[in-house]
Design a protein around this motif. Structure first.
Motif, PDB file in Angstrom:
ATOM      1  N   LYS A  67     -25.376  -9.857  -7.877  1.00  0.00           N
ATOM      2  CA  LYS A  67     -26.508  -9.716  -8.790  1.00  0.00           C
ATOM      3  C   LYS A  67     -27.520 -10.845  -8.583  1.00  0.00           C
ATOM      4  O   LYS A  67     -28.737 -10.600  -8.591  1.00  0.00           O
TER       5      LYS A  67
ATOM      6  N   ASP B  29     -30.795  -1.115   2.677  1.00  0.00           N
ATOM      7  CA  ASP B  29     -32.242  -0.892   2.502  1.00  0.00           C
ATOM      8  C   ASP B  29     -33.060  -2.085   2.996  1.00  0.00           C
ATOM      9  O   ASP B  29     -34.120  -1.917   3.596  1.00  0.00           O
ATOM     10  N   MET B  30     -32.518  -3.270   2.770  1.00  0.00           N
ATOM     11  CA  MET B  30     -33.214  -4.484   3.219  1.00  0.00           C
ATOM     12  C   MET B  30     -33.267  -4.547   4.740  1.00  0.00           C
ATOM     13  O   MET B  30     -34.265  -4.904   5.340  1.00  0.00           O
TER      14      MET B  30
ATOM     15  N   GLY C 215     -37.348  -6.209  -5.606  1.00  0.00           N
ATOM     16  CA  GLY C 215     -37.367  -4.797  -5.232  1.00  0.00           C
ATOM     17  C   GLY C 215     -36.530  -3.945  -6.170  1.00  0.00           C
ATOM     18  O   GLY C 215     -35.774  -4.449  -7.006  1.00  0.00           O
ATOM     19  N   ASP C 216     -36.665  -2.631  -6.006  1.00  0.00           N
ATOM     20  CA  ASP C 216     -35.943  -1.680  -6.849  1.00  0.00           C
ATOM     21  C   ASP C 216     -34.565  -1.415  -6.261  1.00  0.00           C
ATOM     22  O   ASP C 216     -34.416  -1.261  -5.045  1.00  0.00           O
ATOM     23  N   LEU C 217     -33.557  -1.356  -7.135  1.00  0.00           N
ATOM     24  CA  LEU C 217     -32.178  -1.140  -6.690  1.00  0.00           C
ATOM     25  C   LEU C 217     -31.802   0.325  -6.841  1.00  0.00           C
ATOM     26  O   LEU C 217     -32.337   1.030  -7.712  1.00  0.00           O
ATOM     27  N   PRO C 218     -30.864   0.815  -6.019  1.00  0.00           N
ATOM     28  CA  PRO C 218     -30.361   2.196  -6.180  1.00  0.00           C
ATOM     29  C   PRO C 218     -29.705   2.384  -7.540  1.00  0.00           C
ATOM     30  O   PRO C 218     -29.236   1.420  -8.157  1.00  0.00           O
TER      31      PRO C 218
ATOM     32  N   PHE D 283     -29.442 -10.103  -5.399  1.00  0.00           N
ATOM     33  CA  PHE D 283     -30.436  -9.044  -5.575  1.00  0.00           C
ATOM     34  C   PHE D 283     -31.654  -9.536  -6.344  1.00  0.00           C
ATOM     35  O   PHE D 283     -32.785  -9.126  -6.063  1.00  0.00           O
TER      36      PHE D 283
ATOM     37  N   PRO E 259     -28.213  -1.856  -1.368  1.00  0.00           N
ATOM     38  CA  PRO E 259     -29.460  -2.626  -1.274  1.00  0.00           C
ATOM     39  C   PRO E 259     -29.559  -3.421   0.022  1.00  0.00           C
ATOM     40  O   PRO E 259     -30.661  -3.625   0.554  1.00  0.00           O
TER      41      PRO E 259
ATOM     42  N   THR F  24     -26.107   1.113  -7.979  1.00  0.00           N
ATOM     43  CA  THR F  24     -26.061  -0.350  -8.028  1.00  0.00           C
ATOM     44  C   THR F  24     -26.443  -0.828  -9.423  1.00  0.00           C
ATOM     45  O   THR F  24     -25.805  -1.726  -9.988  1.00  0.00           O
ATOM     46  N   LYS F  25     -27.481  -0.220 -10.001  1.00  0.00           N
ATOM     47  CA  LYS F  25     -27.878  -0.571 -11.362  1.00  0.00           C
ATOM     48  C   LYS F  25     -26.751  -0.265 -12.353  1.00  0.00           C
ATOM     49  O   LYS F  25     -26.518  -1.025 -13.302  1.00  0.00           O
TER      50      LYS F  25
END
Length: 219
Positions: A11, A213-214, A19-22, A14, A210, A25-26
């Motif tokens: 956490k 995605d990064m 950025g926005d998390l999936p 991140f 995430p 993940t949230k």
């Protein structure tokens, strides 16, 4: 352990990345925050749920619903039914052998059935016998007892060997229960491994999505 100690580490990473998390993940992070900072809510909900369930189960409708659900459960439902049938046949056979009349024996057996659905079926069976019906007919109509059981009881009733048939039913289902319990015991470890694998895998995937995605963004 994962939610309380491992997820908070991710956490913080991140939050630095932004950025926005999936969604998953949230979800995992929200569960982690709930356990770390609102654990008393979780404990309160569990205590309240257990209390409400116990109070509901004490009612006849609640016990009937749970006992009916027990018999319909996959894997365990047939086991509960076989245990109840073996107990019913063994107890009834012993009482008849001891000279107890069938109506009094059914009264005793219904209270020791261990399942309200079966208890109600036996009470209805007693009422049908008092009305002049055969023993096996109400057992067939209730739809709970397997055909083999009702047929053997019918044969025993017609030939005057009901006690012997009940003993054979009890022996057969006790063997069935022993075999099912042995099989379930051998399945418990693989089932636990699969369950833990799914849970841990879900958390790991949620934490690494995430990161993927990064990496895509950097490329």
């Amino acid at each position: 352990f994962l939610l309380a100690f491992v997820v908070p580490t991710f956490k913080s990473i991140f939050s630095d990345l932004g950025g926005d998390l999936p969604f998953i993940t949230k979800l995992i992070i929200a569960l982690s925050n709930l356990i770390l900072h609102r654990f008393y809510i979780v404990i309160g909900i569990i205590i309240a749920a257990v209390f409400i369930f116990r109070q509901w189960y004490k009612t006849r409708n609640g016990k009937m619903a749970i006992d009916r659900l027990k018999l319909k459960l996959p894997i365990f439902g047939p086991l509960f039914l076989k245990v109840a049938i073996s107990r019913f046949a063994r107890t009834l056979g012993t009482l008849i052998r001891s000279g107890v009349n069938i109506l009094s024996a059914l009264d005793i057996v219904s209270t020791t059935a261990g399942n309200l659905v079966i208890e109600e079926a036996l009470v209805q069976t007693k009422a049908s016998i008092q009305s002049g019906e055969t023993f096996s007919k109400p057992l067939v109509e209730c739809g709970i007892f397997p055909p083999m059981v009702t047929r053997m009881i019918d044969v025993g009733e017609r030939t005057g060997a009901l006690e012997g048939m009940l003993t054979k039913i009890a022996d057969f289902y006790e063997d069935q229960v022993d075999a099912m319990v042995a099989g379930l015991a051998s399945l418990i470890e693989p089932m636990l491994i699969v369950f833990l694998g799914v849970v841990v895998g879900f958390i790991v995937i949620a934490m690494y999505l995430p990161m993927f995605d990064m990496i895509k963004t950097i490329k």
